[in-house]
Write a protein that holds these residues in place. Sequence first.
Motif, PDB file in Angstrom:
ATOM      1  N   UNK A  90       8.593   8.742   7.355  1.00 35.24           N
ATOM      2  CA  UNK A  90       8.551   9.597   6.167  1.00 35.24           C
ATOM      3  C   UNK A  90       8.148  11.027   6.509  1.00 35.24           C
ATOM      4  N   UNK A  91       7.436  11.228   7.611  1.00 29.21           N
ATOM      5  CA  UNK A  91       7.071  12.577   8.039  1.00 29.21           C
ATOM      6  C   UNK A  91       8.250  13.315   8.657  1.00 29.21           C
ATOM      7  N   UNK A  92       9.287  12.561   8.992  1.00 27.34           N
ATOM      8  CA  UNK A  92      10.475  13.148   9.615  1.00 27.34           C
ATOM      9  C   UNK A  92      11.612  13.330   8.609  1.00 27.34           C
ATOM     10  N   UNK A  93      11.309  13.121   7.321  1.00 28.20           N
ATOM     11  CA  UNK A  93      12.302  13.340   6.273  1.00 28.20           C
ATOM     12  C   UNK A  93      12.966  12.095   5.735  1.00 28.20           C
ATOM     13  N   UNK A  94      12.684  10.932   6.288  1.00 28.49           N
ATOM     14  CA  UNK A  94      13.268   9.692   5.770  1.00 28.49           C
ATOM     15  C   UNK A  94      12.576   9.330   4.460  1.00 28.49           C
ATOM     16  N   UNK A  95      13.359   9.004   3.461  1.00 27.68           N
ATOM     17  CA  UNK A  95      12.823   8.669   2.134  1.00 27.68           C
ATOM     18  C   UNK A  95      12.485   7.189   2.069  1.00 27.68           C
ATOM     19  N   UNK A 105       6.920   4.276  -0.663  1.00 35.49           N
ATOM     20  CA  UNK A 105       7.007   3.313  -1.754  1.00 35.49           C
ATOM     21  C   UNK A 105       7.841   3.842  -2.922  1.00 35.49           C
ATOM     22  N   UNK A 106       7.786   5.150  -3.187  1.00 34.13           N
ATOM     23  CA  UNK A 106       8.521   5.747  -4.297  1.00 34.13           C
ATOM     24  C   UNK A 106       9.821   6.425  -3.862  1.00 34.13           C
ATOM     25  N   UNK A 107      10.314   6.040  -2.696  1.00 36.88           N
ATOM     26  CA  UNK A 107      11.586   6.535  -2.143  1.00 36.88           C
ATOM     27  C   UNK A 107      11.570   8.048  -1.903  1.00 36.88           C
ATOM     28  N   UNK A 108      10.437   8.564  -1.449  1.00 35.68           N
ATOM     29  CA  UNK A 108      10.325   9.972  -1.084  1.00 35.68           C
ATOM     30  C   UNK A 108       9.884  10.071   0.373  1.00 35.68           C
ATOM     31  N   UNK A 109       9.823  11.301   0.848  1.00 32.59           N
ATOM     32  CA  UNK A 109       9.269  11.561   2.174  1.00 32.59           C
ATOM     33  C   UNK A 109       8.033  12.432   1.995  1.00 32.59           C
ATOM     34  N   UNK A 110       7.366  12.732   3.088  1.00 33.62           N
ATOM     35  CA  UNK A 110       6.186  13.594   3.069  1.00 33.62           C
ATOM     36  C   UNK A 110       6.525  14.841   3.869  1.00 33.62           C
ATOM     37  N   UNK A 111       6.234  15.993   3.311  1.00 34.90           N
ATOM     38  CA  UNK A 111       6.516  17.242   4.006  1.00 34.90           C
ATOM     39  C   UNK A 111       5.557  17.426   5.179  1.00 34.90           C
ATOM     40  N   UNK A 112       6.121  17.572   6.349  1.00 31.46           N
ATOM     41  CA  UNK A 112       5.314  17.862   7.540  1.00 31.46           C
ATOM     42  C   UNK A 112       6.056  18.876   8.391  1.00 31.46           C
ATOM     43  N   UNK A 113       6.637  19.857   7.742  1.00 32.99           N
ATOM     44  CA  UNK A 113       7.475  20.820   8.423  1.00 32.99           C
ATOM     45  C   UNK A 113       6.745  21.989   9.050  1.00 32.99           C
ATOM     46  N   UNK A 114       5.505  21.798   9.410  1.00 28.67           N
ATOM     47  CA  UNK A 114       4.727  22.888   9.985  1.00 28.67           C
ATOM     48  C   UNK A 114       5.161  23.184  11.421  1.00 28.67           C
ATOM     49  N   UNK A 115       4.641  24.286  11.933  1.00 28.55           N
ATOM     50  CA  UNK A 115       4.989  24.698  13.294  1.00 28.55           C
ATOM     51  C   UNK A 115       4.602  23.644  14.328  1.00 28.55           C
ATOM     52  N   UNK A 151       9.177  12.976  22.948  1.00 27.65           N
ATOM     53  CA  UNK A 151      10.210  12.019  22.566  1.00 27.65           C
ATOM     54  C   UNK A 151       9.709  11.293  21.322  1.00 27.65           C
ATOM     55  N   UNK A 152      10.277  11.631  20.177  1.00 29.97           N
ATOM     56  CA  UNK A 152       9.837  11.082  18.891  1.00 29.97           C
ATOM     57  C   UNK A 152      10.425   9.685  18.686  1.00 29.97           C
ATOM     58  N   UNK A 153       9.543   8.747  18.357  1.00 26.73           N
ATOM     59  CA  UNK A 153       9.942   7.373  18.041  1.00 26.73           C
ATOM     60  C   UNK A 153       9.597   7.144  16.568  1.00 26.73           C
ATOM     61  N   UNK A 154      10.579   7.274  15.655  1.00 22.46           N
ATOM     62  CA  UNK A 154      10.279   7.129  14.230  1.00 22.46           C
ATOM     63  C   UNK A 154      10.131   5.664  13.829  1.00 22.46           C
ATOM     64  N   UNK A 179       9.923  -4.643   3.657  1.00 23.15           N
ATOM     65  CA  UNK A 179       9.717  -4.186   2.287  1.00 23.15           C
ATOM     66  C   UNK A 179      10.842  -3.238   1.875  1.00 23.15           C
ATOM     67  N   UNK A 180      11.269  -3.318   0.612  1.00 23.14           N
ATOM     68  CA  UNK A 180      12.353  -2.453   0.140  1.00 23.14           C
ATOM     69  C   UNK A 180      11.854  -1.052  -0.203  1.00 23.14           C
ATOM     70  N   UNK A 181      12.787  -0.149  -0.394  1.00 20.19           N
ATOM     71  CA  UNK A 181      12.509   1.198  -0.880  1.00 20.19           C
ATOM     72  C   UNK A 181      13.404   1.421  -2.091  1.00 20.19           C
ATOM     73  N   UNK A 182      12.855   1.738  -3.249  1.00 23.10           N
ATOM     74  CA  UNK A 182      11.436   1.857  -3.556  1.00 23.10           C
ATOM     75  C   UNK A 182      10.769   0.475  -3.645  1.00 23.10           C
TER      76      UNK A 182
END
Length: 160
Positions: free
Chosen positions: A9-14, A17-27, A37-40, A49-52
């Motif tokens: 969710x920090x990488x933009x995947x919705x 639980x409420x089918x959203x992501x979390x903004x973490x677009x900082x520098x 090497x990012x492992x999402x 578990x389903x979304x939402x």
Amino acid sequence: MTPVLVSACLLGSKVRYNATCVSAGCEHMQWLRSHCHIMPLCPEVAAGLPTPRAAAEIVGGGGDDVLAGRAKIVTADGEDVTAVFLQGARQALALCKQHDIRYAVLTESSPSCGSNTIYNGEFGARKVPGQGVVSALLRANHVSVFSQHTLKQLRVQLSD
């Protein structure tokens, strides 16, 4: 490149639980993406578990207590989802072991991923000090856990 487990969710995947992501677009997140090497992973979705899905909180303690069987994770409508959250935590740990991941950036306040705060288990939007079940399991297995709010600390550590 250093492998780092990152909440999807920090990488933009919705996938929250409420089918959203979390903004973490900082520098610091941009630096992490270009130097590691990012492992999402969303441990809750990985465990099935389903979304939402219904919001869930830890009742009776924190992630360590869930791992020890002293607390449980329930949804707002009272469904016990502890087993699914534990499965997600085990999957996160297995991914870390498989790829020799020593660092994780997980979403703060989540019953899975919270590293410094979680909700108090009363579904009143009150946060308390504590960690989620994934954070607790990873830390118990020598993975350093950070949140979207402590990315600068990880960046400094990785730059040393």
